[in-house]
Design an enzyme around this catalytic site. Structure first.
Site, PDB file in Angstrom:
ATOM      1  N   GLU B  60       0.737  -1.162   0.043  1.00 13.67           N
ATOM      2  CA  GLU B  60      -0.033  -0.078   0.094  1.00 13.67           C
ATOM      3  C   GLU B  60       0.678   1.155   0.042  1.00 13.67           C
ATOM      4  O   GLU B  60       0.480   2.288  -0.664  1.00 13.67           O
ATOM      5  CB  GLU B  60      -0.719  -0.301   1.386  1.00 13.67           C
ATOM      6  CG  GLU B  60      -2.110  -0.640   0.973  1.00 13.67           C
ATOM      7  CD  GLU B  60      -1.976  -2.099   1.116  1.00 13.67           C
ATOM      8  OE1 GLU B  60      -0.877  -2.869   1.692  1.00 13.67           O
ATOM      9  OE2 GLU B  60      -2.822  -3.199   0.903  1.00 13.67           O
ATOM     10  N   HIS B 129     -11.279  -5.377   9.156  1.00  7.33           N
ATOM     11  CA  HIS B 129     -11.773  -5.208   7.795  1.00  7.33           C
ATOM     12  C   HIS B 129     -13.177  -4.365   7.902  1.00  7.33           C
ATOM     13  O   HIS B 129     -13.881  -4.732   6.590  1.00  7.33           O
ATOM     14  CB  HIS B 129     -11.759  -6.649   7.318  1.00  7.33           C
ATOM     15  CG  HIS B 129     -10.682  -7.221   6.672  1.00  7.33           C
ATOM     16  ND1 HIS B 129      -9.412  -7.162   7.470  1.00  7.33           N
ATOM     17  CD2 HIS B 129     -10.298  -7.554   5.450  1.00  7.33           C
ATOM     18  CE1 HIS B 129      -8.398  -7.768   6.644  1.00  7.33           C
ATOM     19  NE2 HIS B 129      -8.801  -7.976   5.580  1.00  7.33           N
TER      20      HIS B 129
HETATM   21  C1  TPP Z   1      -2.331  -4.674   4.177  1.00  3.71           C
HETATM   22  C2  TPP Z   1      -3.192  -5.520   3.155  1.00  3.71           C
HETATM   23  N1  TPP Z   1      -3.396  -5.335   2.041  1.00  3.71           N
HETATM   24  C3  TPP Z   1      -4.391  -6.051   1.355  1.00  3.71           C
HETATM   25  C4  TPP Z   1      -5.053  -6.919   1.863  1.00  3.71           C
HETATM   26  C5  TPP Z   1      -5.982  -8.124   1.060  1.00  3.71           C
HETATM   27  N2  TPP Z   1      -5.556  -9.200   0.810  1.00  3.71           N
HETATM   28  C6  TPP Z   1      -5.812 -10.138   1.834  1.00  3.71           C
HETATM   29  S1  TPP Z   1      -5.059 -11.729   1.499  1.00  3.71           S
HETATM   30  C7  TPP Z   1      -4.466 -11.041   0.126  1.00  3.71           C
HETATM   31  C8  TPP Z   1      -3.302 -11.824  -0.819  1.00  3.71           C
HETATM   32  C9  TPP Z   1      -2.098 -12.459   0.105  1.00  3.71           C
HETATM   33  O1  TPP Z   1      -1.474 -13.558  -0.575  1.00  3.71           O
HETATM   34  P1  TPP Z   1      -0.477 -14.242   0.300  1.00  3.71           P
HETATM   35  O2  TPP Z   1       0.246 -13.388   1.152  1.00  3.71           O
HETATM   36  O3  TPP Z   1       0.356 -14.616  -0.917  1.00  3.71           O
HETATM   37  O4  TPP Z   1      -1.327 -15.167   1.201  1.00  3.71           O
HETATM   38  P2  TPP Z   1      -2.406 -16.480   0.839  1.00  3.71           P
HETATM   39  O5  TPP Z   1      -3.645 -15.653   0.596  1.00  3.71           O
HETATM   40  O6  TPP Z   1      -1.711 -16.720  -0.735  1.00  3.71           O
HETATM   41  O7  TPP Z   1      -2.085 -17.263   1.495  1.00  3.71           O
HETATM   42  C10 TPP Z   1      -4.594  -9.610   0.047  1.00  3.71           C
HETATM   43  C11 TPP Z   1      -4.228  -9.001  -1.194  1.00  3.71           C
HETATM   44  C12 TPP Z   1      -4.980  -7.268   3.207  1.00  3.71           C
HETATM   45  N3  TPP Z   1      -5.452  -8.138   4.062  1.00  3.71           N
HETATM   46  N4  TPP Z   1      -4.027  -6.304   4.034  1.00  3.71           N
END
Ligand code: TPP
Ligand code: MG
Lengths: 320, 323
Positions: B60, B129
């Site tokens: 972000e 959230h």
């Molecule tokens: C700071 C922040 N930005 C965006 C999100 C929205 N978000 C939740 S999970 C995710 C993807 C995360 O991917 P990864 O770290 O690879 O974990 P996975 O879901 O594959 O287990 C995003 C963008 C969030 N929760 N927090």
């Protein structure tokens, strides 16, 4: 590893799978609200990893946490009850899918802001170092989380202060719909640890025994006082990022190929081929996991909602 | 005029501005291939291409910082924060950079940028959230904060935000995307910083914005059946805050209820009430009432979450309190 231990690992993986499948159904029935991130396909990662910890070792993870909770010793009942927002859930129904924890089991959550729990993990390790505890903090996070600043601040600090923390990246190839190579400058995530002089290894996350072995070595390294270590565990989530993911970003064929590489199937075959367990013994384990799951659903559904006064509880520790 | 959803209205504004001005581009998490997690930018990636619809890593600070830098060079970035809760990961760039650069460098720096962010509770997403921290962002001079409550306003205000030469935080409410309303087709721009009377009445003034406009309208319908005519003033922009229509209405009704989704303390209601007391004290016939979120982090459990969020009955009750 003794036979009982093998059967326990196998049991945990099957239990996670079945609980997650039930969760998907409960979500479809509208009994679970909010987001639901399933762990299906990744069971070998936390099962192998957490089986290598000692009770004094802390575990902290992101929102994809139901499996991790079960591996840490939370009951399926508490997990499903939390999903249903019941007072018998691990966070009394206040946390939901993304926020499970049980500090008595040294499971420190369930954190929904991507990457935000990494500096906290450094802090848990700092607390242990400060108090001369011999615990290791095991911090799990996704590939996507390694692109946010928090990751880099935490890794750097852990090295500078020689903190007893094991960084574990669950590289499931995608952060939501973004493939690793579209978001990360290096697709072998462990290379990022090199920038902070943190030793690392990369392991097949579909093979629970490989994960277990790598984790034992990594935890022993950290416990010996040499500082942080970084494990990249390569895996794949079989389901969408969360429920309702249209999955436009990957091909069905790719998912199918990985599903052939099912960590539970792989382990089951290994146990039979090496004459560690018979098919019928494993079927019994499946049966037991199934009963535990159904019991958990039954328990959760019949549990009470949190009472209204709980809305104003837990805002502060000290009453004013 | 066409009857379309809030989602379509926002999408339309973005699309038209991108067609109109090649310096406008979008960046954010899952805005491209996925089509936006709330499907606002569905089809944009195929039409405008990856240069103008940029999927970013989960970063972000880099999204907002990057938008600031690009804006300084004369482009018009529209940065999307998947939810406003993630704005805290970019707080420095929003607060210490975007809101300050123009002033701090004596007017040299110009940042024509928009931050689109989805906010609001009520979907069982848990404490981190589900926030409605609009007032937090409205606190900072140098940042404009817009939060529409109707599809028509969403389209007109987003177009104005994109054309504005100042950084604008454009807050969308997740549970309003499906709401339908009449929206003028083609180029339709509403100036920022203008409140609007959304429903005329003579007995009491309800001041609100965003999602709470919907609830206030339902409360007003209910009150109308009892012969109480509520006038609803929609703030639409929290900064700059246009008190004109609020004061005008209040001087007529002498009674006010302020409805916001965020927490009461230090909130939008606090600000608006203070201004009414300052600027129209002689017209006050009853203590101003505020309807807001209970002072707790939002719980996951549905019943508890709904207890914490403002409800239609709360508004009705507050109105009866001031009458
Ligand atoms: C700071 C922040 N930005 C965006 C999100 C929205 N978000 C939740 S999970 C995710 C993807 C995360 O991917 P990864 O770290 O690879 O974990 P996975 O879901 O594959 O287990 C995003 C963008 C969030 N929760 N927090
Ligand atoms: Mg991932």
């Amino acid at each position: 590893m003794k036979k009982e231990e093998h059967l326990e690992l196998y049991y945990q993986m099957v239990l996670i799978r079945l609980v997650e499948e039930q969760a998907a159904q409960l979500y479809q029935q509208g009994k679970i609200g909010g987001f639901l991130h399933l762990y299906i396909g990744q069971e070998a990662v936390s099962t192998g990893l957490i089986s290598a910890r000692q009770p004094q070792d802390r575990v902290i993870t992101a929102y994809r946490d139901h499996g991790v909770a079960i591996n840490c010793g939370l009951s399926a009942r508490e997990v499903v009850a939390e999903l249903l927002g019941k007072v018998t859930g691990s966070s009394k129904g206040k946390g939901g899918s993304m926020h499970m924890a049980d500090v008595n089991k040294n499971f420190w959550g369930g954190h929904a802001i991507v990457g935000a729990h990494l500096p906290i993990a450094a802090g848990l390790a700092l607390g242990d170092q400060y108090q001369k505890n011999d615990g290791v903090t095991i911090c799990m996070f996704g590939d996507g989380a390694t692109n946010i600043g928090y990751f880099h601040e935490a890794l750097n600090l852990s090295k500078v202060w020689n903190l007893p923390v094991l960084w574990v990246c669950e590289n499931n190839q995608y952060g939501m719909g973004t493939a690793v190579e579209r978001a990360s400058a290096v697709s072998e995530i462990r290379q990022k640890a090199e920038g902070y002089s943190i030793p690392s290894s990369r392991v097949d996350g579909m093979d629970v025994l490989a994960v277990r072995k790598a984790s034992e070595e990594a935890i022993a390294y950290v416990r010996s006082g040499k500082g942080p270590y970084f494990l990249e565990i390569v895996t794949y989530r079989f389901r969408g990022h969360s429920m309702g993911d249209p999955e436009r970003y990957r091909k069905a064929e790719e998912v199918r190929q990985w599903q052939e590489n099912d960590p539970i199937g792989i382990y089951r075959r290994y146990l039979v081929d090496h004459a560690i367990a018979t098919e019928s013994e494993l079927n019994e384990v499946d049966q037991r996991a199934n009963e535990t799951t159904l019991d958990a659903v039954q328990f959760a559904e019949s549990s009470p909602e949190p009472p209204a006064e709980m809305l104003f509880q837990h805002i502060y520790v000290d009453a004013d | 005029m066409a009857r379309i959803t809030m989602r379509e209205a926002i999408s339309q504004a973005l699309w038209e501005e991108m067609e109109r001005d090649p310096s406008v581009f979008i960046l954010g998490e899952e805005v491209g291939v996925w089509g936006g997690t709330y499907a606002v930018t569905k089809g944009f990636y195929d039409h405008f291409g990856p240069e103008r619809v940029r999927d970013t890593p989960i970063a972000e600070a880099a999204i907002i910082g990057g938008a600031i830098g690009a804006a300084l060079t004369g482009t018009r970035p529209v940065a999307e924060l998947m939810t406003i809760n993630f704005a805290f990961s970019a707080m420095d760039h929003i607060v210490n950079e975007a809101a300050k650069l123009h002033y701090m460098f004596g007017g040299q720096f110009v940042l024509p940028m928009v931050i689109r962010a989805v906010g609001g509770g009520g979907r069982q997403l848990g404490a981190t959230h589900s926030q409605t921290p609009d007032a937090v962002f409205a606190h900072f001079p140098g940042l404009k904060v817009v939060a529409p409550g109707t599809p028509e306003d969403a389209k007109g205000l987003l177009k104005a935000a994109i054309r504005s030469n100042d950084p604008v935080l454009f807050i969308e409410h997740a549970t309003l995307y499906q709401v339908r309303g009449e929206v003028p087709e083609g180029d339709y721009v509403i100036p920022l910083g203008k409140s609007k009377v959304q429903r005329p009445g003579k007995d009491v003034t309800i001041i609100t914005y965003s999602k709470m406009l919907e609830l206030s309208t339902k409360a007003a319908d209910q009150l109308a059946k009892e012969g109480i005519e509520a006038e609803i003033v929609d703030l639409r922009s929290l900064r700059p805050l246009d008190m004109g229509p609020v004061l005008e209405s209040f001087k007529k009704t002498n009674r006010a209820v302020i409805v916001e989704e965020g927490w009461r303390s230090y909130g939008v209601g606090s600000e608006v009430a203070a201004r009414i007391y300052e600027e129209a004290f002689d017209y006050v016939d009853a203590p101003i009432q505020r309807v807001a979120q209970k002072e707790v982090p939002l719980p996951y459990n549905r019943t508890l979450e709904q207890m914490a969020l403002p409800q239609i009955e709360d508004i009705v009750k507050a109105v009866k309190e001031v009458l």
